[in-house]
Design an enzyme around this catalytic site. Structure first.
Site, mmCIF file in Angstrom:
data_model
loop_
_atom_site.group_PDB
_atom_site.id
_atom_site.type_symbol
_atom_site.label_atom_id
_atom_site.label_comp_id
_atom_site.label_asym_id
_atom_site.label_seq_id
_atom_site.Cartn_x
_atom_site.Cartn_y
_atom_site.Cartn_z
ATOM 1 N N HIS A 68 0.836 -1.211 0.000
ATOM 2 C CA HIS A 68 0.000 0.000 0.000
ATOM 3 C C HIS A 68 0.869 1.260 0.000
ATOM 4 O O HIS A 68 0.601 2.216 -0.732
ATOM 5 C CB HIS A 68 -0.888 0.056 1.257
ATOM 6 C CG HIS A 68 -1.894 -1.041 1.378
ATOM 7 N ND1 HIS A 68 -2.040 -1.794 2.517
ATOM 8 C CD2 HIS A 68 -2.829 -1.498 0.503
ATOM 9 C CE1 HIS A 68 -3.013 -2.664 2.359
ATOM 10 N NE2 HIS A 68 -3.510 -2.513 1.136
ATOM 11 N N LYS A 117 -17.830 -5.614 8.268
ATOM 12 C CA LYS A 117 -16.612 -6.416 8.155
ATOM 13 C C LYS A 117 -15.924 -6.457 9.514
ATOM 14 O O LYS A 117 -15.768 -5.419 10.153
ATOM 15 C CB LYS A 117 -15.671 -5.763 7.120
ATOM 16 C CG LYS A 117 -15.168 -6.731 6.069
ATOM 17 C CD LYS A 117 -14.303 -5.977 5.078
ATOM 18 C CE LYS A 117 -13.460 -6.917 4.255
ATOM 19 N NZ LYS A 117 -12.609 -6.190 3.311
ATOM 20 N N ARG A 120 -2.040 -6.457 -8.421
ATOM 21 C CA ARG A 120 -0.908 -7.344 -8.128
ATOM 22 C C ARG A 120 -0.753 -8.414 -9.201
ATOM 23 O O ARG A 120 0.318 -8.650 -9.709
ATOM 24 C CB ARG A 120 -1.116 -8.038 -6.779
ATOM 25 C CG ARG A 120 -0.879 -7.131 -5.613
ATOM 26 C CD ARG A 120 -1.399 -7.718 -4.347
ATOM 27 N NE ARG A 120 -2.840 -7.961 -4.464
ATOM 28 C CZ ARG A 120 -3.649 -8.207 -3.463
ATOM 29 N NH1 ARG A 120 -3.179 -8.300 -2.251
ATOM 30 N NH2 ARG A 120 -4.937 -8.386 -3.647
ATOM 31 N N SER A 161 -3.106 -7.530 3.036
ATOM 32 C CA SER A 161 -3.391 -7.434 4.473
ATOM 33 C C SER A 161 -3.813 -8.798 5.005
ATOM 34 O O SER A 161 -3.522 -9.140 6.156
ATOM 35 C CB SER A 161 -4.510 -6.419 4.716
ATOM 36 O OG SER A 161 -4.127 -5.151 4.260
HETATM 37 O O1 PNS Z 1 -8.738 -2.924 0.228
HETATM 38 P P1 PNS Z 1 -10.036 -3.446 -0.308
HETATM 39 O O2 PNS Z 1 -10.837 -4.065 0.818
HETATM 40 O O3 PNS Z 1 -9.839 -4.375 -1.467
HETATM 41 O O4 PNS Z 1 -10.857 -2.173 -0.834
HETATM 42 C C1 PNS Z 1 -12.128 -2.313 -1.410
HETATM 43 C C2 PNS Z 1 -12.837 -0.940 -1.571
HETATM 44 C C3 PNS Z 1 -12.817 -0.192 -0.259
HETATM 45 C C4 PNS Z 1 -12.122 -0.140 -2.611
HETATM 46 C C5 PNS Z 1 -14.274 -1.230 -2.052
HETATM 47 O O5 PNS Z 1 -14.827 -2.240 -1.265
HETATM 48 C C6 PNS Z 1 -15.169 0.015 -1.951
HETATM 49 O O6 PNS Z 1 -14.980 0.971 -2.643
HETATM 50 N N1 PNS Z 1 -16.168 -0.067 -1.045
HETATM 51 C C7 PNS Z 1 -17.112 0.993 -0.799
HETATM 52 C C8 PNS Z 1 -18.499 0.589 -1.310
HETATM 53 C C9 PNS Z 1 -18.526 0.708 -2.830
HETATM 54 O O7 PNS Z 1 -18.563 1.803 -3.335
HETATM 55 N N2 PNS Z 1 -18.441 -0.441 -3.531
HETATM 56 C C10 PNS Z 1 -18.256 -0.473 -4.975
HETATM 57 C C11 PNS Z 1 -19.495 -0.722 -5.720
HETATM 58 S S1 PNS Z 1 -20.144 -2.337 -5.456
#
Ligand code: PNS
Length: 160
Positions: A17, A41, A90, A128
């Site tokens: 990150h 979560k 990745r 993570s």
């Molecule tokens: O580090 P991560 O958990 O892979 O990040 C995922 C993240 C936070 C980018 C994604 O889950 C997100 O944007 N969540 C907020 C809700 C949302 O807008 N979801 C996308 C449309 S389904």
């Protein structure tokens, strides 16, 4: 002023990150690291802990801000006036999920573009989840997260 958001769970923040934050901070006027406050979560670290860890690690990067958000990313992007979303890629296994999120966000807010940075090769295995899994079995996580973060993660598994 080009403001980009780098969203994620960051539970905890890893070298992968931080590499993306550093590289994207050279591409935009301002990067907002948006830590998702997802109450459904079961996170290892609280939202404040995650935000504070990233603030501490990015304190010498003047154009990097750290904040938390709830709900949809598109709504948060609108609220802070960000026009770009940064995500790290990745491997090909990330692609399908990332493509879907980028496309749904673009449909919802066409002015919002998602830009992918390929993760540096030395961090391409890192997540993570790997950090939490390793730490939960008492493994050495010093190659995965900064030295300041190691005892914080280890402490979580001591009290669990
Ligand atoms: O580090 P991560 O958990 O892979 O990040 C995922 C993240 C936070 C980018 C994604 O889950 C997100 O944007 N969540 C907020 C809700 C949302 O807008 N979801 C996308 C449309 S389904």
């Amino acid at each position: 002023m080009k403001r980009a958001i780098y969203p994620g769970s960051f539970d905890p923040v890893t070298f992968g990150h931080l590499d993306i934050i550093k590289r994207s901070s050279r591409l935009f006027d301002e990067i907002v690291v948006g830590v998702l406050n997802n109450s459904s979560k079961n996170a290892l670290f609280s939202i404040d802990e995650r935000v504070n860890m990233i603030k501490e690690l990015t304190k010498d990067m003047p154009n990097v801000k750290v904040d938390s958000f709830e709900g949809l990313l598109v709504d948060y992007a609108k609220q802070i006036d960000a026009t770009v979303v940064i995500r790290g890629l990745r491997a090909v296994t990330d692609f399908e999920y990332e493509l879907q999120i980028a496309q749904v966000n673009h449909v919802e807010l066409p002015e919002l573009e998602t830009i992918f940075l390929t993760t540096s090769l030395n961090y391409s295995y890192l997540s993570s989840t790997v950090v939490r899994e390793f730490a939960s079995y008492g493994g050495d996580i010093s190659r995965f997260v900064p030295a300041e973060i190691v005892p914080l993660v280890e402490e979580k598994y001591k009290v669990k």
